[in-house]
Design an enzyme around this catalytic site. Structure first.
Site, PDB file in Angstrom:
ATOM      1  N   SER A 284      -0.321   6.732  -1.469  1.00  0.00           N
ATOM      2  CA  SER A 284       0.568   6.905  -0.318  1.00  0.00           C
ATOM      3  C   SER A 284       0.733   8.386   0.016  1.00  0.00           C
ATOM      4  O   SER A 284      -0.248   9.074   0.293  1.00  0.00           O
ATOM      5  CB  SER A 284       1.901   6.222  -0.596  1.00  0.00           C
ATOM      6  OG  SER A 284       2.698   6.175   0.564  1.00  0.00           O
ATOM      7  N   LEU A 285       1.953   8.909  -0.036  1.00  0.00           N
ATOM      8  CA  LEU A 285       2.150  10.342   0.169  1.00  0.00           C
ATOM      9  C   LEU A 285       1.430  11.153  -0.911  1.00  0.00           C
ATOM     10  O   LEU A 285       1.024  12.299  -0.681  1.00  0.00           O
ATOM     11  CB  LEU A 285       3.636  10.688   0.168  1.00  0.00           C
ATOM     12  CG  LEU A 285       4.442  10.347   1.428  1.00  0.00           C
ATOM     13  CD1 LEU A 285       5.887  10.807   1.278  1.00  0.00           C
ATOM     14  CD2 LEU A 285       3.819  10.967   2.673  1.00  0.00           C
TER      15      LEU A 285
ATOM     16  N   PHE B 294       5.963   7.950  -1.942  1.00  0.00           N
ATOM     17  CA  PHE B 294       7.323   7.913  -1.407  1.00  0.00           C
ATOM     18  C   PHE B 294       8.221   7.001  -2.250  1.00  0.00           C
ATOM     19  O   PHE B 294       7.856   5.884  -2.581  1.00  0.00           O
ATOM     20  CB  PHE B 294       7.240   7.412   0.033  1.00  0.00           C
ATOM     21  CG  PHE B 294       8.537   7.388   0.789  1.00  0.00           C
ATOM     22  CD1 PHE B 294       9.431   8.448   0.726  1.00  0.00           C
ATOM     23  CD2 PHE B 294       8.849   6.305   1.588  1.00  0.00           C
ATOM     24  CE1 PHE B 294      10.604   8.430   1.439  1.00  0.00           C
ATOM     25  CE2 PHE B 294      10.026   6.267   2.324  1.00  0.00           C
ATOM     26  CZ  PHE B 294      10.909   7.327   2.243  1.00  0.00           C
TER      27      PHE B 294
ATOM     28  N   HIS C 151       0.462  -2.325   0.451  1.00  0.00           N
ATOM     29  CA  HIS C 151       0.410  -0.884   0.205  1.00  0.00           C
ATOM     30  C   HIS C 151       0.131  -0.581  -1.266  1.00  0.00           C
ATOM     31  O   HIS C 151      -0.558   0.391  -1.595  1.00  0.00           O
ATOM     32  CB  HIS C 151       1.742  -0.269   0.630  1.00  0.00           C
ATOM     33  CG  HIS C 151       1.727   1.218   0.770  1.00  0.00           C
ATOM     34  ND1 HIS C 151       0.679   1.904   1.346  1.00  0.00           N
ATOM     35  CD2 HIS C 151       2.645   2.160   0.425  1.00  0.00           C
ATOM     36  CE1 HIS C 151       0.947   3.197   1.349  1.00  0.00           C
ATOM     37  NE2 HIS C 151       2.122   3.383   0.785  1.00  0.00           N
TER      38      HIS C 151
ATOM     39  N   ASP D  34      -4.607   4.162  -0.530  1.00  0.00           N
ATOM     40  CA  ASP D  34      -3.886   3.813   0.697  1.00  0.00           C
ATOM     41  C   ASP D  34      -3.017   4.977   1.183  1.00  0.00           C
ATOM     42  O   ASP D  34      -1.780   4.900   1.168  1.00  0.00           O
ATOM     43  CB  ASP D  34      -3.029   2.564   0.502  1.00  0.00           C
ATOM     44  CG  ASP D  34      -2.793   1.839   1.827  1.00  0.00           C
ATOM     45  OD1 ASP D  34      -3.732   1.783   2.628  1.00  0.00           O
ATOM     46  OD2 ASP D  34      -1.675   1.353   2.061  1.00  0.00           O
TER      47      ASP D  34
END
Length: 596
Positions: free
Chosen positions: A223-224, A148, A339, A246
């Site tokens: 992430s995404l 993201f 993150h 993550d």
């Protein structure tokens, strides 16, 4: 940042959804789009749970009502996206929107090889041009996907690419989908599905035109990007490996495997969780295990070094190879340190001499208590986090195995694991319990002192028993043969058995201390399937006496000696001679207490 977030949420809740709210929020979002990355992060403050109130921003509706179904878009030779009921949940995913168009997402691929370290970039619609570059299908291929708000110029992707090429001659493809990632979070999650189609098409194209073997492809997403990698694997049969760094929580946690990364997406799926706090507590990663093998460094939550803002200027200096890369990494550390710890751990693992060994355990608390340092008979209960995770012996048999390890603050994060066993002797007429602080200092072969932190608070110790601790250190201390022991007595006002007044002796009766490198044994177990137990370095009184009485406030030295290896049998004899032995049960309990 949190103040702005609260103000935006308060505005959403208090202003009428049918009147002023839609226009106000649309104006706010539009103005934020003109800001840099921080502005994009503020856009994400429109939490998904309030998303139905923002009709002006996303007019396409919620599919909880089947009359509001989204059309299933198809993209030329990429395939179609089918948004089934699996993609809806009243709490975890209340809203779905269609992806942007291919032109708007504008996926690009940058190929890096040792022959072209500067990279060659092509658009997704021209992906076949990669065949005429330095791409070599017989070499392993790593595909990196950002998350993201990012692009393929994010520092972690650049550093990981350089590390891969230095480590091995292979193909590295960095995916840029910033045209779809820099949007409201709800829209970005929808765009990941289109990106998954694009990357899957790239792999199939290279397979048909150049002979690329899908089992040689390793997709790494943050992430995404981790869930995007899952969408890739869903479309590519026999994909070799996916590493989720993550994976994002919002709109994915607790949903069907069709929606998120899961073990069926590749032959081997490993996941590193570093930010598992709830999104309501500003945690961005999911807690749920979603791979064959899920690593939880420091229980997947708080990460060392992320608790202080002092890390930010240090990151700007240590990360990247120039000022802009350092500035980008520092900005990420400022807003999402935990993150972004996952990609840093993976990159550091590529060249680390420290093994990043993790152990399967029922809980992080049991791991910290030293109850899970066994690799098991087949070696499947331990694995190395990062690049070497693919050597895990259980990858072809198990799913959703959770492993724990401890890491340090950067720039190098790996810690060595040691199991320390303190044997206390029983003395006739001595106290039944002693409470206080026990500090150990290993003396390295170079003569330097290295402290091992056993506990952070006073502990009650009972003579005649043994106590095992799992400790960590940045340095390899496996060759150490001497140790300093410092004891400080401290009675507990809530435990009368720890009181020691007048003629009572508060000295700690230490028989021996065993020190073992857990990592060395784990590596041998994985590589050669040798004996399970760690090779203990047993340290005792240098003349081989049965015990050492350490007075409160005193520090004594214990050394490794052949005489020490007889210590357990002597301690057992001492115990049986000083405690009433009324039954076989008492003898068996004594054996258990001495680990015999």
């Amino acid at each position: 940042m949190s103040t702005i977030r609260v103000l935006i949420w308060w505005t959403v809740l208090t202003v009428s959804a049918d009147g002023i709210a839609s226009h106000l929020l649309e104006d706010v979002a539009s103005s934020l789009k003109s800001l840099p990355v921080i502005g994009n992060i503020l856009q994400a403050s429109f939490h998904p749970i309030y998303r139905p109130m923002l009709k002006a921003l996303h007019p396409v509706g919620n599919r909880e009502d089947e009359s509001l179904e989204l059309d299933d878009p198809c993209y030329d030779d990429l395939g179609c996206l089918h948004t089934t009921q699996d993609f809806y949940h009243p709490l975890h995913r209340p809203v779905n929107v269609p992806p942007y168009s291919r032109d708007q997402v504008d996926v690009k691929y940058t190929l890096y090889t040792r022959k072209e370290p500067g990279g060659t970039t092509v658009g997704a619609k021209d992906a076949k041009k990669l065949v005429n570059t330095s791409f070599r299908p017989y070499k392993k291929t790593k595909i990196l996907i950002h998350g993201f708000l990012d692009s393929n110029s994010v520092t972690w992707m650049l550093e990981m690419t350089r590390a891969f090429l230095l480590h091995e001659d292979l193909n590295v493809v960095a995916v840029d989908w910033s045209g779809g990632s820099r949007a409201l979070y709800t829209q970005a999650t929808a765009n990941t599905r289109l990106v998954g189609l694009e990357v899957a098409h790239l792999i199939r194209l290279l397979q048909s035109l150049a002979g690329l073997r899908t089992q040689d492809v390793h997709v790494i997403g943050h992430s995404l990007g981790a869930h995007t990698a899952g969408y890739v694997g869903e479309r590519v049969a026999g994909l070799g490996r996916i590493t989720g760094l993550d994976p994002a929580e919002p709109f994915f946690q607790h949903l069907s495997p069709r929606v998120r990364l899961d073990p069926s997406d590749a032959m081997f799926v490993d996941v590193i969780h570093t930010d598992t706090n709830s999104i309501l507590a500003l945690g961005y990663g999911l807690r749920q295990p979603v791979g064959h093998l899920d690593f939880y460094p420091n229980d997947g939550g708080e990460q060392p070094g992320c608790e202080t803002i002092a890390r930010v200027p240090i990151t700007a200096v240590t990360d990247g190879t120039n000022f802009l890369e350092g500035l980008d990494a520092a900005q990420k550390d400022l807003v999402a340190c935990r993150h972004y710890r996952a990609p840093k751990l993976f990159t550091d693992s590529i060249f680390s001499s420290c093994p990043y060994m993790a152990f399967q355990c029922e809980s992080y608390q049991q791991y910290l208590a030293g109850k899970c340092v066994s690799c098991g008979e087949d070696g499947s209960r331990c694995a190395r986090l990062g690049l070497q995770a693919e050597k895990w012996s259980g990858k072809n048999t198990s799913q959703h195995v959770s492993m724990y390890l401890s890491t340090a603050e950067g720039p190098h994060y790996c810690l060595y694991h040691y199991r320390v066993t303190v044997e206390l002797a029983a003395i006739v007429g001595g106290p039944s319990a002693l409470r206080g602080h026990l500090h150990l200092y290993v003396i390295s072969p170079e003569g330097k002192l290295r402290e091992l932190h056993l506990t952070h608070s006073a502990q009650t110790l009972r003579p005649g028993r043994s106590y095992t601790f799992l400790v960590h250190h940045r340095q390899d201390l496996s060759d150490s043969q001497e140790i300093l022991v410092h004891w400080t007595y401290e009675a507990s006002p809530f435990d009368p058995s720890t009181f020691c007044v007048l003629f009572c002796d508060s000295s700690l009766p230490v028989a021996s201390i065993s020190f073992a490198s857990v990592d060395l044994v784990a590596e041998r177990r994985q590589n050669t399937y040798v004996a399970e137990e760690p090779d203990n370095v047993v340290m005792c009184h240098k003349q081989g006496h049965d015990l050492i009485l350490i007075q409160s406030g005193e520090t004594v030295k214990l050394v490794s000696s052949p005489k020490c290896y007889l210590e357990k049998s002597r301690a057992l004899s001492l115990l049986l001679n000083t405690e009433p032995v009324r039954s076989m049960k008492t003898i068996l309990e004594a054996l258990v207490r001495l680990n015999l």
